[in-house]
Design an enzyme around this catalytic site. Structure first.
Site, PDB file in Angstrom:
ATOM      1  N   LYS A  25      -5.875   2.016  -0.776  1.00 27.10           N
ATOM      2  CA  LYS A  25      -4.642   1.725  -0.419  1.00 27.10           C
ATOM      3  C   LYS A  25      -4.363   0.730   0.850  1.00 27.10           C
ATOM      4  CE  LYS A  25      -3.534   6.061   0.464  1.00 27.10           C
ATOM      5  NZ  LYS A  25      -2.402   6.313  -0.216  1.00 27.10           N
ATOM      6  N   ARG A  26      -3.270  -0.161   1.163  1.00 23.95           N
ATOM      7  CA  ARG A  26      -3.469  -1.028   2.133  1.00 23.95           C
ATOM      8  C   ARG A  26      -3.846  -0.231   3.624  1.00 23.95           C
ATOM      9  NH1 ARG A  26      -1.172  -6.304   1.207  1.00 23.95           N
ATOM     10  NH2 ARG A  26      -1.623  -6.734   3.427  1.00 23.95           N
ATOM     11  N   THR A  64       2.462   5.684  -4.842  1.00 28.83           N
ATOM     12  CA  THR A  64       2.102   5.902  -6.152  1.00 28.83           C
ATOM     13  C   THR A  64       0.475   6.103  -6.834  1.00 28.83           C
ATOM     14  OG1 THR A  64       2.509   3.263  -6.347  1.00 28.83           O
ATOM     15  CG2 THR A  64       4.201   4.564  -7.121  1.00 28.83           C
ATOM     16  N   LYS A  88      -1.084   4.916   7.332  1.00 26.23           N
ATOM     17  CA  LYS A  88      -1.823   5.834   6.409  1.00 26.23           C
ATOM     18  C   LYS A  88      -3.031   6.450   6.902  1.00 26.23           C
ATOM     19  CE  LYS A  88      -0.053   2.017   3.119  1.00 26.23           C
ATOM     20  NZ  LYS A  88       0.570   2.738   1.893  1.00 26.23           N
ATOM     21  N   LYS A  94      -1.430   8.482  -9.519  1.00 20.36           N
ATOM     22  CA  LYS A  94      -2.528   7.883 -10.624  1.00 20.36           C
ATOM     23  C   LYS A  94      -3.673   8.775 -10.181  1.00 20.36           C
ATOM     24  CE  LYS A  94      -0.771   3.590  -9.528  1.00 20.36           C
ATOM     25  NZ  LYS A  94      -0.799   2.253  -8.560  1.00 20.36           N
ATOM     26  N   HIS A 115      12.802   0.853   0.545  1.00 23.04           N
ATOM     27  CA  HIS A 115      11.242   1.489   0.432  1.00 23.04           C
ATOM     28  C   HIS A 115      10.418   1.723   1.622  1.00 23.04           C
ATOM     29  CE1 HIS A 115      10.123   0.291  -3.923  1.00 23.04           C
ATOM     30  NE2 HIS A 115      11.084  -0.590  -3.648  1.00 23.04           N
TER      31      HIS A 115
END
Length: 843
Positions: A568-569, A676, A574, A680, A378
Site C-alpha cells: 500500500k502507499r 480495498t 498505515k 483483494k 475518502h
C-alpha cells in the site's frame, strides 16, 4: 518440490474463462496477422514482441468497437438517466487481459496465440500500466467503471489524461528514487481521440456585472481535447466510456507576442497551457495547494459539465421536445458523483452555467445543482482535506469565488436555528477566517450535494459524529454509508484463475457477477478434496511468485515460508513501521536462540512514498536496511527474509496478492477510511492480521472475527488514549524487547556506516507519533505469534479458515457497492439487459 503450472498447461484444463470455439480461434489468428501486416509492420520478418502485443490489442479492440457503438446507440434511444463519475484519478492498470475476459475471448486468444508460436502471458507483460492514480481512491474509480458497465448502467468516467502518471519507483542504495512514467511513449491502443468534441476552458480574467447578469471576461482559454477509452461489462455486450481530457493551447495562444517579433517564444509558451494535463500529483492522503493542481481540478470540471449539458440538450428528443430546453428535468437525467473533493468545483461551475449562461434564478439553479451532485468522502485525516487560499481563487477563478461567497452567505442562515452559537457558525462556514483566508472544499461538497457518503461503516460513523457533525445535526438524511468493493473479474478471475476454477467447479460461475454466492463454499468446509485443492492453488501461486522474485530480485526465498505481505502507499498512519518493528524483534529472537524452531517467514513490504514526504522515504530506507542485515545473516538462513517490492502498481498487485498467506492491515483504528487491498487479499485466500479499522470491521463480521487475526486498540480506545495523553516512553521503558529494537534502530545497528540516519524515526516514535505505534506493539507481536502457531500446529485448519474468509468476501464486490449507489443515491436501477452483439441484428 513441485514447479508451478505453466499457462500452456493450465490452458489445457477446463477453465471458467470459457472453452475456445475453433471458429473464434481461426478468426482471431486471421485478424492478428492482418493487424501485424497492415496496421503495424509491412514486413513480418522485423516484427518485435511489442508489435505482437499491439497486433493482439487491435484484434481484441475490433471486438470492442461494435459493442461500444451499439451501447451508445442504445443509450441514445432509451434515454436513461446517465451517471457521471468525476475523479481526478483512474488507476486502471493494464487493459488487454481484462478486456479479453469481459468479452469472453481469453481462451480463444490464448489458443490462437499459442498456435502462432507465441506466449500470451509474455505479450500481456509488454503493456504499460495506465497509472493515472495514487492508490485506493483511483483504483476504486477503476473498479467502479467495471461494475457500472457490468450492471448495465449508462455511466461515464470523467478525468484527466495525464501524460505522466504515478512515478516509477526505483530503489537505489535502499532509497526511493522517482522516475517519470512515460506510459504513452509507445502509443495507447485502447484510446480514441475525439477532436470533434474539443471544448474551451477559461481561467483568470475579471467579472463584469451588467443589467443582464454577471459576465466573466478577459479570460485565458485552454482547450480540452477528449480521449475516450471503452469500458466493457462482463459478458453483457455493454461497453461504457471513460473520457479523459487533455489540455491543448488554442492556435492563437500568446500569438499577440508575434506583433513584437517574439513568435518563437509565443509558440514555446503553448506549453504553459498544455502543462495542465502533463502530470499526476503524486500525493495520497495529503493536500498540496499548488495553483497548477487547482487548474487541473477546474479543467476537468469545466470540460465535463459542458459535455454533460451538451448531451442533455441533444438527447434523442432534444430539439423537438421543449422539456430539453428546460433544466427542470436535469436531475432526473443526470447524476454527478464527486470522487472526494477534487472535483468539488463542479458545484459552483454548474451554478455559474445555470445562473449566468442559462439564466435560471438562483433558487432554481441551486435546487438543480444539489439534486444532481453527490459527494463521497475518502479521508478524515486533517492534512488531506482541501482548503484553497481565497487569493488564489480570486486570481484564477474570480466568478467562482463570488458564487462560493454567495453559497456561503445563504448557507450561514442556518445560524437562525442556533442563536448566539458563533462557534458553530465558524465551524460550518465554507470560508475559514484564518491567515490567509481559505475555502473548505469538503464543506462546499456537503452543502452542495443531496447525498454524502463514507466508504465503510465505521468511517461513515466518524464522518457523521466528528468531521461533519454540525452538518449531520441539521440534515441527517443526507448522510449515507457505501462500503467500498473490488471487481471480482480483475481481482479473482484475471489474477487467480486457478482459484476461480476450483470455486466454479464447486458452485458454478454465477459468483463472478454475484459474489455473495461464495457463501455456498461453506458447504465444502469439511471436504478434504476441496481443502487440498485450495492449499494446492495457493502453493502454486507462491511458487510462481517465488520464481518471479528470483528473476527480478535475484533472491531465493523459501516457498514453504509464510508469505507475509503489506502492500500500500507508504504513510505513517498505515504503520509500515509497526511491521518493521516486528521484523527486527523476530530477527532478534532467532539470533538469541539459533537452535530453536521458528516458523519461517518471507516478509514483503511494497509501496510508493510521496516524493516530498521525508518520513515515508526514511521508512523505505529503514525497511531496506533491515532487509540487508537480515537477508545476509547466515544464522538466520531461510527462516526470515525481508523484501521491499519495488515499484508497487496494479500489475504487480495482480501477481503478489494471489501468493499471499498473511495480509497486513494494521492502520491505527479510525484512520483508514476503508481500504480495498484488504478485500483483494481476503478474496484470494490470505488471512488478515489487522486492527478494527475501515472495512476490516465488516470483513470480521462477514467471515467471523475468530477467522481473522484482530489485535490492538479500537476507535474508542484511541480516543480514550488521546484524552489521557499518549506517552510513548512509558511503553518503551516497560517492554524490554521493544526497547532493544528501538535502540538498535537508533544506534546504527542496521546502518553502521551512517549511525545517525534513523534518529528522526526514533525521535518521532518516542516524542510525536500521531499514530501510536508503541501502544499497539505488544498486542501486534502476540498476534503475530498466534499466526505462527496457527500455521505450525494445524495447516489443514489454516486452509479451512482461508475457505471461511473466501466464503465471507461476497459483500466486498464493487457490484454490490455500485448497486447501492445506483438505488440510494442516483435513483436508477441496475439492468441485466444483454445488448445484442454486433453480429446479431438489432431487435
Amino acid at each position: 518440490m513441485a514447479t508451478p503450472l505453466t499457462d500452456q498447461e493450465r490452458r489445457k484444463q477446463i477453465s471458467v474463462r470459457g472453452i475456445a470455439g475453433l471458429g473464434d480461434v481461426a478468426e482471431i489468428k486471421k485478424s492478428f496477422n492482418r493487424h501485424l501486416h497492415f496496421t503495424l509492420v509491412k514486413d513480418r520478418n522485423v516484427a518485435t514482441p511489442r508489435d505482437y502485443y499491439f497486433a493482439l490489442a487491435h484484434t481484441v479492440r475490433d471486438h470492442l468497437v461494435g459493442r461500444w457503438i451499439r451501447t451508445q446507440q442504445y443509450y441514445y434511444e432509451k434515454d436513461p438517466k446517465r451517471i457521471h463519475y468525476l475523479s481526478l484519478e483512474f488507476y486502471m492498470g493494464r487493459t488487454l487481459q481484462n478486456t479479453m475476459i469481459n468479452l469472453g475471448l481469453q481462451n480463444a486468444c490464448d489458443e490462437a496465440i499459442y498456435q502462432l508460436g507465441l506466449d500470451l502471458e509474455e505479450l500481456e507483460d509488454i503493456e504499460e500500466d495506465a497509472g493515472l492514480g495514487n492508490g485506493g481512491l483511483g483504483r476504486l474509480a477503476a473498479c467502479f467503471l467495471d461494475s457500472m458497465a457490468t450492471l448495465g448502467l449508462a455511466a461515464y468516467g470523467y478525468g484527466i489524461r495525464y501524460e505522466f502518471g504515478i512515478f516509477n519507483q526505483k530503489i537505489s542504495s535502499g532509497w526511493q528514487v522517482e522516475e517519470a512514467d512515460d506510459w504513452l511513449r509507445y502509443g495507447n491502443p485502447w484510446e480514441k481521440a475525439r477532436p470533434e468534441y474539443m471544448l474551451p476552458v477559461h481561467f483568470y480574467g475579471r467579472v463584469e456585472h451588467t443589467s443582464n447578469g454577471a459576465k466573466w471576461v478577459d479570460t485565458q482559454v485552454v482547450l480540452a481535447m477528449p480521449y475516450d477509452t471503452p469500458v466493457p461489462g462482463y459478458k453483457n455486450n455493454t461497453v461504457n466510456t471513460m473520457r479523459l481530457w487533455s489540455a491543448k493551447a488554442p492556435n492563437d495562444f500568446n500569438l499577440q507576442e508575434f506583433n513584437v517579433g517574439d513568435y518563437i517564444q509565443a509558440v514555446l509558451d503553448r506549453n504553459l497551457a498544455e502543462n495542465i494535463s502533463r502530470v499526476l500529483y503524486p500525493n495520497d492522503n495529503f493536500f498540496e495547494g499548488k495553483e497548477l493542481r487547482l487548474k487541473q481540478e477546474y479543467f476537468v470540471v469545466a470540460a465535463t459539465l459542458q459535455d454533460i449539458i451538451r448531451r442533455f440538450k441533444s438527447s434523442k428528443f432534444g430539439c423537438r421536445d421543449p422539456v430539453r430546453t428546460s433544466f427542470e428535468t436535469f436531475p432526473d437525467k443526470v447524476a454527478i458523483q464527486l470522487n472526494d473533493t477534487h472535483p468539488a468545483l463542479a458545484i459552483p461551475e454548474l451554478m455559474r452555467i445555470l445562473v449566468d449562461v442559462e439564466k435560471l434564478d438562483w433558487d432554481k439553479a441551486w435546487d438543480v445543482t444539489v439534486q444532481t451532485c453527490a459527494y463521497t468522502n475518502h479521508t478524515v485525516l486533517p492534512e488531506a482535506l482541501e482548503r484553497w487560499p481565497v487569493h488564489m481563487f480570486e486570481k484564477l477563478l474570480p466568478r467562482h469565488l463570488q458564487i462560493i461567497f454567495e453559497i456561503n452567505r445563504r448557507h450561514l442562515e442556518v445560524g437562525a436555528m442556533y442563536p448566539g452559537e458563533l462557534d458553530r457558525l465558524r465551524r460550518m462556514s465554507l470560508i475559514e477566517e484564518c491567515d490567509p483566508k481559505r475555502i473548505n472544499m469538503a464543506h462546499l461538497c456537503v452543502v452542495g450535494s443531496h447525498a454524502v457518503n463514507g466508504v465503510a461503516r465505521i468511517h461513515s460513523d466518524i464522518v457523521k459524529n466528528t468531521v461533519f457533525k454540525d452538518f449531520y445535526d441539521i440534515e441527517p438524511e443526507k448522510f449515507q454509508n457505501k462500503t467500498n468493493g473490488i471487481t471480482p473479474r480483475r481481482w479473482l478471475l484475471l489474477c487467480n484463475p486457478g482459484l476461480a476454477d476450483i470455486i466454479a467447479e464447486k458452485i458454478g460461475e454465477g459468483f463472478l457477477t454475484d459474489l455473495s454466492q461464495l457463501k455456498k463454499l461453506l458447504n465444502f468446509i469439511n471436504n478434504d478434496a476441496f481443502i487440498r485443492d485450495v492449499a494446492k492453488v495457493k502453493q502454486e501461486n507462491k511458487l510462481k511468485f517465488a520464481a518471479y522474485l528470483e528473476k527480478e530480485y535475484h533472491v531465493k526465498i523459501n516457498p514453504e515460508s509464510i508469505f507475509d505481505i503489506q502492500v500500500k502507499r507508504i504513510h505513517e498512519y498505515k504503520r509500515q513501521l509497526l511491521n518493521c518493528l516486528h521484523i527486527i524483534a523476530f530477527y532478534n529472537r532467532i539470533k538469541k536462540d539459533p537452535s530453536k524452531h521458528f516458523v519461517p517467514r518471507t516478509i514483503m513490504i511494497g509501496g510508493k512514498a510521496a516524493p516530498g514526504y521525508h518520513m515515508a522515504k526514511l521508512i523505505i530506507k529503514l525497511i531496506t536496511s533491515v532487509g540487508q542485515v537480515v537477508n545476509n545473516d547466515p544464522v538466520v538462513g531461510d527462516r526470515l527474509k525481508v523484501i521491499f517490492l519495488e515499484n508497487y502498481r496494479v500489475s504487480l498487485a495482480e501477481k503478489v496478492i494471489p501468493a499471499a498467506d498473511l495480509s497486513e492491515q494494521i492502520s491505527t483504528a479510525g484512520t483508514e477510511a476503508s481500504g480495498t487491498g484488504n478485500m483483494k487479499f481476503m478474496l484470494n485466500g490470505a488471512l488478515t492480521i489487522g486492527t478494527m479499522d475501515g472495512a476490516n470491521v465488516e470483513m470480521a463480521e462477514e467471515a467471523g472475527e475468530e477467522n481473522l487475526f484482530i489485535f490492538g486498540m479500537k476507535v474508542e480506545d484511541v480516543e480514550a488514549l488521546d484524552k489521557k495523553g499518549y506517552n510513548a516512553k512509558e511503553y518503551y521503558k516497560r517492554n524490554a524487547e521493544l526497547r532493544q529494537v528501538i535502540d538498535q534502530i537508533g544506534s546504527g545497528y542496521f546502518n553502521p556506516k551512517e549511525p545517525g540516519l534513523f534518529k528522526d524515526v526514533v525521535n518521532m516514535l518516542l516524542n510525536h507519533d500521531r499514530f501510536k505505534v508503541f501502544a499497539d506493539y505488544e498486542a501486534y507481536i502476540k498476534c503475530q505469534d498466534k499466526v505462527s502457531d496457527a500455521v505450525q500446529i494445524n495447516p489443514k485448519e489454516w486452509t479451512k479458515t482461508v475457505i471461511r474468509n473466501i466464503a465471507g468476501s461476497g459483500k466486498f464486490s464493487s457490484d454490490r457497492t455500485i448497486t447501492e449507489y445506483a438505488r440510494e443515491i442516483w435513483g436508477v436501477e441496475p439492468s441485466d439487459v444483454k445488448i445484442p452483439p454486433p453480429n446479431e441484428p438489432r431487435p
